[in-house]
Motif scaffolding. Structure first.
Motif, PDB file in Angstrom:
ATOM      1  N   GLY A   1       0.848  -1.244  -0.068  1.00 24.48           N
ATOM      2  CA  GLY A   1       0.113   0.158   0.074  1.00 24.48           C
ATOM      3  C   GLY A   1       0.874   1.164  -0.032  1.00 24.48           C
ATOM      4  N   HIS A   2       0.223   2.253   0.226  1.00 19.96           N
ATOM      5  CA  HIS A   2       1.052   3.595   0.194  1.00 19.96           C
ATOM      6  C   HIS A   2       2.047   3.472   1.179  1.00 19.96           C
ATOM      7  N   ASN A   3       1.766   3.146   2.444  1.00 17.33           N
ATOM      8  CA  ASN A   3       2.721   2.667   3.266  1.00 17.33           C
ATOM      9  C   ASN A   3       2.474   0.854   3.539  1.00 17.33           C
ATOM     10  N   GLU A   4       3.443   0.390   4.528  1.00 19.64           N
ATOM     11  CA  GLU A   4       3.458  -0.725   4.440  1.00 19.64           C
ATOM     12  C   GLU A   4       2.205  -1.300   5.559  1.00 19.64           C
ATOM     13  N   ALA A   5       1.491  -0.393   6.296  1.00 17.39           N
ATOM     14  CA  ALA A   5       0.528  -0.945   7.076  1.00 17.39           C
ATOM     15  C   ALA A   5      -0.764  -0.735   6.482  1.00 17.39           C
ATOM     16  N   ASP A   6      -0.732  -0.154   5.266  1.00 19.42           N
ATOM     17  CA  ASP A   6      -1.986  -0.121   4.333  1.00 19.42           C
ATOM     18  C   ASP A   6      -2.311  -1.371   3.501  1.00 19.42           C
ATOM     19  N   ASP A   7      -3.528  -1.517   3.518  1.00 24.32           N
ATOM     20  CA  ASP A   7      -4.165  -2.913   2.577  1.00 24.32           C
ATOM     21  C   ASP A   7      -4.817  -2.256   1.279  1.00 24.32           C
ATOM     22  N   PRO A   8      -3.934  -2.202   0.220  1.00 25.01           N
ATOM     23  CA  PRO A   8      -4.523  -1.690  -0.937  1.00 25.01           C
ATOM     24  C   PRO A   8      -5.521  -2.219  -1.656  1.00 25.01           C
ATOM     25  N   SER A   9      -5.528  -3.650  -1.429  1.00 25.05           N
ATOM     26  CA  SER A   9      -6.908  -4.308  -2.094  1.00 25.05           C
ATOM     27  C   SER A   9      -8.028  -4.084  -1.918  1.00 25.05           C
ATOM     28  N   VAL A  10      -8.246  -2.975  -0.725  1.00 25.86           N
ATOM     29  CA  VAL A  10      -9.692  -2.544  -0.357  1.00 25.86           C
ATOM     30  C   VAL A  10     -10.047  -1.501  -1.313  1.00 25.86           C
ATOM     31  N   THR A  11      -9.229  -0.944  -2.046  1.00 25.09           N
ATOM     32  CA  THR A  11      -9.660  -0.048  -3.106  1.00 25.09           C
ATOM     33  C   THR A  11      -9.297  -0.453  -4.543  1.00 25.09           C
ATOM     34  N   GLN A  12      -8.279  -1.188  -4.454  1.00 22.76           N
ATOM     35  CA  GLN A  12      -7.538  -1.758  -5.824  1.00 22.76           C
ATOM     36  C   GLN A  12      -7.725  -3.313  -5.746  1.00 22.76           C
ATOM     37  N   PRO A  13      -8.783  -3.939  -5.639  1.00 19.94           N
ATOM     38  CA  PRO A  13      -8.778  -5.568  -5.665  1.00 19.94           C
ATOM     39  C   PRO A  13      -8.081  -5.988  -6.860  1.00 19.94           C
ATOM     40  N   ILE A  14      -8.654  -5.493  -8.191  1.00 16.64           N
ATOM     41  CA  ILE A  14      -8.183  -6.543  -9.489  1.00 16.64           C
ATOM     42  C   ILE A  14      -6.495  -6.189  -9.477  1.00 16.64           C
ATOM     43  N   MET A  15      -6.182  -4.951  -9.424  1.00 17.86           N
ATOM     44  CA  MET A  15      -4.696  -4.602  -9.691  1.00 17.86           C
ATOM     45  C   MET A  15      -4.118  -5.348  -8.467  1.00 17.86           C
ATOM     46  N   TYR A  16      -4.290  -5.772  -7.361  1.00 23.07           N
ATOM     47  CA  TYR A  16      -3.445  -6.120  -6.386  1.00 23.07           C
ATOM     48  C   TYR A  16      -3.628  -7.669  -6.398  1.00 23.07           C
ATOM     49  N   LYS A  17      -4.707  -8.300  -7.106  1.00 18.04           N
ATOM     50  CA  LYS A  17      -4.632  -9.630  -7.470  1.00 18.04           C
ATOM     51  C   LYS A  17      -3.493  -9.993  -8.333  1.00 18.04           C
ATOM     52  N   LYS A  18      -3.352  -9.014  -9.495  1.00 21.03           N
ATOM     53  CA  LYS A  18      -2.280  -9.107 -10.352  1.00 21.03           C
ATOM     54  C   LYS A  18      -1.070  -9.017  -9.892  1.00 21.03           C
ATOM     55  N   ILE A  19      -0.700  -7.947  -8.872  1.00 20.92           N
ATOM     56  CA  ILE A  19       0.587  -7.656  -8.477  1.00 20.92           C
ATOM     57  C   ILE A  19       1.030  -8.985  -7.296  1.00 20.92           C
ATOM     58  N   LYS A  20      -0.102  -9.498  -6.631  1.00 18.84           N
ATOM     59  CA  LYS A  20       0.244 -10.761  -5.910  1.00 18.84           C
ATOM     60  C   LYS A  20       0.910 -11.755  -6.667  1.00 18.84           C
ATOM     61  N   LYS A  21       0.381 -12.176  -7.608  1.00 19.01           N
ATOM     62  CA  LYS A  21       0.885 -13.293  -8.645  1.00 19.01           C
ATOM     63  C   LYS A  21       1.961 -12.830  -9.393  1.00 19.01           C
ATOM     64  N   HIS A  22       2.413 -11.323  -9.583  1.00 22.23           N
ATOM     65  CA  HIS A  22       3.530 -10.983 -10.519  1.00 22.23           C
ATOM     66  C   HIS A  22       4.851 -11.262  -9.769  1.00 22.23           C
ATOM     67  N   LYS A  23       5.764 -11.741 -10.448  1.00 21.91           N
ATOM     68  CA  LYS A  23       7.063 -12.057 -10.112  1.00 21.91           C
ATOM     69  C   LYS A  23       7.939 -10.673 -10.014  1.00 21.91           C
ATOM     70  N   THR A  24       8.598 -10.794  -9.134  1.00 19.03           N
ATOM     71  CA  THR A  24       9.687  -9.373  -8.944  1.00 19.03           C
ATOM     72  C   THR A  24      10.360  -9.196 -10.104  1.00 19.03           C
ATOM     73  N   VAL A  25      11.003  -8.225 -10.270  1.00 23.95           N
ATOM     74  CA  VAL A  25      11.902  -8.061 -11.464  1.00 23.95           C
ATOM     75  C   VAL A  25      13.151  -8.635 -11.250  1.00 23.95           C
ATOM     76  N   CYS A  26      13.663  -9.017 -10.048  1.00 23.08           N
ATOM     77  CA  CYS A  26      14.966  -9.708  -9.753  1.00 23.08           C
ATOM     78  C   CYS A  26      14.678 -11.128 -10.128  1.00 23.08           C
ATOM     79  N   ASN A  27      13.562 -11.599  -9.770  1.00 28.65           N
ATOM     80  CA  ASN A  27      13.286 -13.010 -10.146  1.00 28.65           C
ATOM     81  C   ASN A  27      13.188 -13.432 -11.574  1.00 28.65           C
ATOM     82  N   ILE A  28      12.511 -12.279 -12.335  1.00 23.82           N
ATOM     83  CA  ILE A  28      12.376 -12.420 -13.997  1.00 23.82           C
ATOM     84  C   ILE A  28      13.645 -12.253 -14.703  1.00 23.82           C
TER      85      ILE A  28
END
Length: 929
Positions: free
Chosen positions: A455-482
């Protein structure tokens, strides 16, 4: 002439390839109605150098010589038409390719319409794609290639992981340079194995640090870089390029996102100090301090014999306000080291996508980026485009443009949108950006298209307002991994080697050895930047108390060249100044002020003045720059003192308060031993820069230990000009005063402003100085000074009664400041109220407690004290004065108020009401019925 015809013939080669019948038909159409044919045909026939007979003869000879058949001619015609369409196709990809580029790692945006349809719009069909075309002009191909391959190459170059926006630029030279650089790479940005492993190491550093802090301090605010880890290899490459370009200073400004990562992995901040800040064990030695993600830092990085100083500027949470600050810092480095450091200081601004397009200070800063007083050779802008601003991710809510970077087009700068999951593409655009900036001295923009993993900070849950975006982000590999998977697939590295890189970094992190080529030097401080040897003060003071020396300097800056046609009104001002230099007239404000600049310049002190009307002065008093009425050329009399033009800089600014004041603040933190002035057009307008005053000028030293010697000139005074042209808002500045953070003065005579300016440079304790300067007093006959006052006196914190009153008859004392003093003095003399003493307070903060005590002691029998001011009761200095006098008077009830009544507005809008109010409180203060 023959050569010219031949050259022109080549230009219109496609016309020569028309059939004879078609050629004559086209010409007849032109004769009958020139507007009936295409503009290129029209220009062709209008050319006076070409005669129809010559054209027709060339045409017929060519046909006869080649003995072309009709079908062959038609074929040539078709081919040339296709060639024109291909040229349009190339232009189309160069201009619009960025719209189709794969720049979004989350692939949220809908793909553009199929290339087949786009080709059809350009009249290029499937059957054409098999034809050959000689494209050496565009792709350095030696042989004919098929159109299909041309389209493939264009897509690879312009529709890959980089979106190039540069066709909006006006200058052809810049466009062609970028085009050549881009197309020569043919869309292939792959690096050597060693370079790839180095990039991977930087990605590991970025990712490992975030994981380390997350595991050690779960849920703590750190505004992580996760999702944009490619910023670290980008900055590493920038530093590497800077060494090659002989850059000596990198000035970095950024908000909180990724700041801790940059502090550790780019500047080499001690991780243990960072941990102490997380653990709340870090105690600031002085001042209030600030949160860890606002702190600045300074490092010296060495490579072979070269050293670069990297400065990360301190900044508040007010997004983007740091950008003009680092511009000012950069300009100060350039001005102070004009020979050594010219074009060797690189400013880097790191932005957020939402704030970059949302904050007006960006427009202000870009607008002044190429102006004479504020240009710095171009800034490298990096936008961490995580596609969300706090909880707003829909671009329909965030902006009115396609990209957050569209505002950059206002200064004709190129913009490179790049997919943050492609580190090799990022390295390419970084090099390209640095080269462009160095060559063209302009701002350049890298739009790092990424995402925000948390989220905007680490205590914030962004999926409350961006559920679709954060489903994608959760599945998305890090650039280091890629990237590590890519290198393993290409056999560039093994899993074991990757693990070794990770373990080595963790060890270096704990051992505080992240930046191996860092030179240990003191932390970011500006206490001793420039004039380290101020022992010359003794020599200076011995001269400035020499009347002949002052007269000589004033005389020198009061003469105008004989062949210079000066404006009549300005001519009178300079004639008066010449008389002042011979003591035939008393000094006015403009003369005293210019004399102060001349004295400082004479002794090698750098003086920089800026403001919207500063050369002339809003109220026609300064005239540091004068203009020839015949040819418009300017003349600066102070250059008679500064022959090399290295110590005096004066610039009329853009029509902005926020960005310009922030720029001057940044400049003043480097020009700490010089004179740095910003003047508001009217003091009222300074509230447009309130964030700079609140977050930097008045609190910068308290929070960060950063000193500033900036002078703010705020014209203040009630002359009946209405609510927006009367008050510099003294009360707001007084409210911000504490711990001797600033000086606030209201000088009322030319000698006082002279001493203030001189003292600001030679005072050992550096503080910002806010001067509420006069308007009507600039030419007031009573507000004059004798030359002796400049020699025999110093700045007076308070000024006692000047008339020779009978001390024993004094029954009342009026305290005041500024213009109202002269109104009171005139009325007291007129009505002969000689039992009333009028005392001016010239410095409001720090409050002159000792001097006031002495005054009260002197008039110890007086029981009637009045504070008189022009401002409404709830504004100006009344409440501040009241609170300070409470500590000095044995009975505060002895102090009363006379002035305007409380008001939400600063002043009356009608001159009649203003005058009526003024007379009422002046009479009341002076006991006039």
């Amino acid at each position: 002439m023959k050569n010219k015809i031949k050259e022109t013939n080549r230009t219109y080669d496609w016309i020569y390839n028309l059939s004879n019948t078609h050629f004559e038909k086209l010409f007849n159409s032109f004769i009958n109605d020139p507007n009936s044919v295409d503009i290129s045909v029209k220009n062709f026939f209008k050319n006076k150098k070409l005669k129809f007979q010559t054209i027709l003869s060339n045409k017929l000879n060519k046909i006869k010589k080649n003995n072309k058949k009709t079908t062959e001619i038609q074929s040539v015609k078709a081919t040339n038409n296709l060639n024109q369409e291909i040229s349009i196709l190339k232009y189309y990809y160069r201009k619009n390719g960025h719209k189709y580029a794969s720049i979004n790692p989350l692939k949220n945006y809908e793909k553009i319409s199929s290339s087949k349809n786009n080709l059809r719009n350009l009249n290029i069909y499937d059957e054409n794609t098999k034809q050959n075309y000689f494209s050496k002009k565009f792709f350095s191909e030696k042989d004919l290639i098929k159109l299909k391959k041309i389209i493939f190459k264009l897509k690879k170059i312009y529709c890959g992981n980089i979106g190039f926006e540069y066709m909006h630029i006006d200058k052809s030279e810049e466009k062609e340079w970028i085009q050549k650089k881009i197309e020569s790479k043919k869309g292939d940005y792959s690096k050597s194995i060693n370079s790839r492993i180095k990039i991977l190491k930087h990605l590991v550093e970025a990712e490992t640090l975030e994981k380390y802090l997350s595991s050690k301090f779960p849920g703590s605010k750190r505004f992580s870089l996760e999702g944009a880890e490619s910023l670290i290899p980008l900055l590493k490459e920038t530093i590497n390029c800077s060494f090659k370009k002989k850059i000596t200073h990198i000035i970095l400004g950024m908000a909180h996102r990724g700041r801790l990562n940059v502090l550790v992995n780019i500047l080499g901040k001690n991780i243990n100090n960072l941990i102490k800040q997380f653990s709340n064990k870090f105690i600031f030695k002085k001042g209030s301090g600030d949160v860890k993600y606002h702190m600045g830092y300074s490092s010296y990085i060495k490579k072979e014999k070269e050293i670069i100083n990297i400065l990360l500027s301190y900044n508040p949470s007010h997004l983007e306000i740091v950008n003009p600050v680092i511009s000012g810092i950069t300009r100060a480095y350039i001005d102070y080291n004009s020979e050594k450091i010219k074009n060797k200081a690189l400013p880097i601004s790191i932005h957020g996508d939402a704030s970059f397009v949302g904050q007006g200070v960006i427009q202000e800063t870009l607008n002044m980026s190429q102006t004479r007083g504020y240009k710095i050779g171009g800034t490298l802008h990096i936008i961490i485009n995580n596609q969300i601003g706090f909880t707003t991710s829909n671009y329909k809510d965030a902006r009115s443009t396609k990209y957050c970077t569209d505002i950059a087009k206002m200064i004709n700068s190129p913009i490179f949108h790049v997919n943050a999951d492609d580190p090799e593409a990022i390295i390419f655009v970084t090099k390209l950006a640095i080269e462009f900036r160095e060559k063209f001295k302009k701002d350049i923009f890298i739009d790092l298209f990424c995402y925000r993993r948390h989220g905007h900070n680490e205590a914030d849950d962004p999926s409350v307002t961006q559920p679709i975006m954060y489903k994608k982000i959760k599945k998305h590999k890090t650039v280091c991994n890629i990237f590590s998977n890519l290198l393993k697939k290409m056999n560039n590295i093994t899993e074991k080697q990757i693990t070794e890189i990770q373990n080595r970094y963790r060890k270096n992190l704990i051992d505080n050895n992240v930046i191996k080529n860092k030179i240990d030097k003191s932390n970011f401080t500006n206490n001793n930047f420039m004039y380290k040897n101020l022992d010359l003060e003794k020599d200076i003071y011995s001269k400035i108390i020499d009347k002949n020396f002052l007269k000589k300097i004033l005389n020198k800056i009061s003469k105008i060249p004989c062949d210079f046609k000066i404006h009549d009104r300005v001519n009178k001002i300079y004639k008066d100044r010449y008389c002042m230099s011979t003591e035939k007239k008393l000094l006015d404000w403009g003369a005293a002020e210019n004399l102060a600049y001349a004295i400082l310049i004479y002794f090698g002190i750098k003086c920089r003045l800026s403001g919207q009307d500063i050369k002339r002065g809003t109220f026609f008093h300064r005239h540091s720059v004068i203009y020839d009425q015949k040819n418009g050329l300017n003349y600066i009399p102070l250059y008679e003192i500064d022959k090399n033009k290295r110590n005096f800089f004066i610039f009329n600014s853009v029509l902005s308060e926020e960005s310009v004041l922030a720029f001057e603040y940044g400049y003043s933190t480097i020009n700490i031993q010089g004179l740095n002035i910003w003047e508001a057009q009217f003091g009222d307008f300074v509230n447009g820069a309130q964030v700079v005053i609140d977050q930097f000028i008045t609190s910068g030293e308290e929070k960060w230990g950063i000193k500033s010697s900036l002078i703010m000139l705020l014209p203040h005074g009630y002359d009946g000009q209405g609510p927006e042209h009367s008050s510099g808002r003294i009360e707001r500045f007084l409210q911000l005063c504490s711990n001797n953070n600033v000086k606030i003065c209201i000088p009322s005579s030319p000698s006082q402003i002279y001493h203030l300016l001189i003292n600001q440079v030679f005072c050992k304790i550096k503080k910002p100085l806010i001067i509420f300067s006069p308007k009507s007093l600039l030419r007031h006959q009573s507000a004059k000074s004798d030359l002796n006052e400049l020699i025999q006196e110093k700045f007076k914190l308070i000024i006692d009664e000047i008339d020779n009153l009978d001390f024993k008859k004094i029954k009342k004392i009026i305290f005041c400041y500024g213009k109202v003093y002269y109104d009171l003095l005139y009325m007291r003399r007129t009505f002969k109220k000689n039992y009333i003493c009028i005392i001016r307070i010239e410095q409001l903060y720090p409050f002159p407690k000792k001097e006031i005590k002495n005054i009260l002691k002197k008039y110890s029998l007086i029981k009637n004290f009045v504070w008189c001011q022009e401002e409404p009761k709830n504004q100006g200095g009344w409440y501040y004065i009241y609170n300070n006098f409470k500590k000095l008077l044995f009975d505060i009830n002895l102090l009363s108020y006379e002035g305007r009544q409380s008001s939400p507005s600063t002043a009356a809008g009608h001159a009649y009401i203003h005058k009526k109010e003024q007379i009422r409180f002046l009479k009341a203060a002076l006991d006039i019925n």
